[in-house]
Design a protein around this motif. Sequence first.
Motif, short mmCIF file in Angstrom:
data_model
loop_
_atom_site.label_atom_id
_atom_site.label_comp_id
_atom_site.label_asym_id
_atom_site.label_seq_id
_atom_site.Cartn_x
_atom_site.Cartn_y
_atom_site.Cartn_z
N UNK A 121 2.41 52.34 -49.48
CA UNK A 121 2.93 52.88 -48.24
C UNK A 121 3.28 51.74 -47.28
N UNK A 122 4.27 51.91 -46.41
CA UNK A 122 4.55 50.88 -45.42
C UNK A 122 3.39 50.71 -44.46
N UNK A 123 3.12 49.48 -44.05
CA UNK A 123 2.00 49.17 -43.17
C UNK A 123 2.51 48.54 -41.88
N UNK A 124 1.90 48.93 -40.77
CA UNK A 124 2.30 48.44 -39.44
C UNK A 124 1.06 47.87 -38.76
N UNK A 125 1.13 46.62 -38.32
CA UNK A 125 0.07 46.04 -37.50
C UNK A 125 0.42 46.27 -36.05
N UNK A 126 -0.51 46.87 -35.30
CA UNK A 126 -0.34 47.16 -33.87
C UNK A 126 -1.29 46.23 -33.13
N UNK A 127 -0.73 45.21 -32.49
CA UNK A 127 -1.54 44.06 -32.04
C UNK A 127 -1.59 43.96 -30.53
#
Length: 266
Positions: free
Chosen positions: A105-111
């Motif tokens: 699955x696509x992964x998103x880092x929310x920083x």
Amino acid sequence: MAVENASAEHGFSVSVDNGIAHLTLERPQKLNAVTAAMWQALTTSLEELSADERVRVVIISGDGGNFCAGADIAEFETVRRDAHTARNYEALNAASFSAIRNCAKPTIAMISGVCFGGGFGLAASCDLRIAAPDARFAVPAAKLGLGYPVEAMADIVASTGAQMARYLTFSGARIDARRALECGFLLEIVDMDSLVPRAREIANSLAQAAPLSIRASKASIAAALSGRPEDTIRAQELGDITFESQDYAEGRAAFRERRPARFIGK
């Protein structure tokens, strides 16, 4: 099925809502620094999310205004005291990075806040990264006198470029969100109040896309970056699967009928 609401035991929590999984590091008193036990649990949870049919997208973030300060240095006297123990320890965090990098699955880092060391590695292994203006980035290996693992270094080079990777790892310098955006590490900078809504907006758009197509694209990009023949073969195999899928038929039908496609990942 991925463990949900496991913060007390593992130092992080996982929730799944409408196809979007949110994995939150939850050691705010330690700036979400990751222990050896956490690396192990993160790998297991990420692999379960990859296999979970409910999940279309994974968002990774940190609690308390910081993403992650990296590995918990308080453990280094025991778990990373010499070359032998370091190899074993690095195998733990490398496995977590690999679980993100190879997630179906696509992964998103929310920083927001600090994104240092192993935290930088977690973000670098994600597909997309967005950050608040207060985000700060560093790979302080040279300031600790240790070498950064090869596999994790590949993620840094791929996400920042070779020259910035050299600068970050040689100097241990900190860069701000604007500099991280300029070098390509970040997709965009978002006001703090808009960070969560924007992450979910991106995640929702990805969740509506064809999962098999995204998986094939991830594999093709990975093959382009690695140059390994086996990665190219795998990407070609996943690409072939899309053309035999129900989703490909649905995409064509939706185009003909001028309606949104309803993809099921099969």
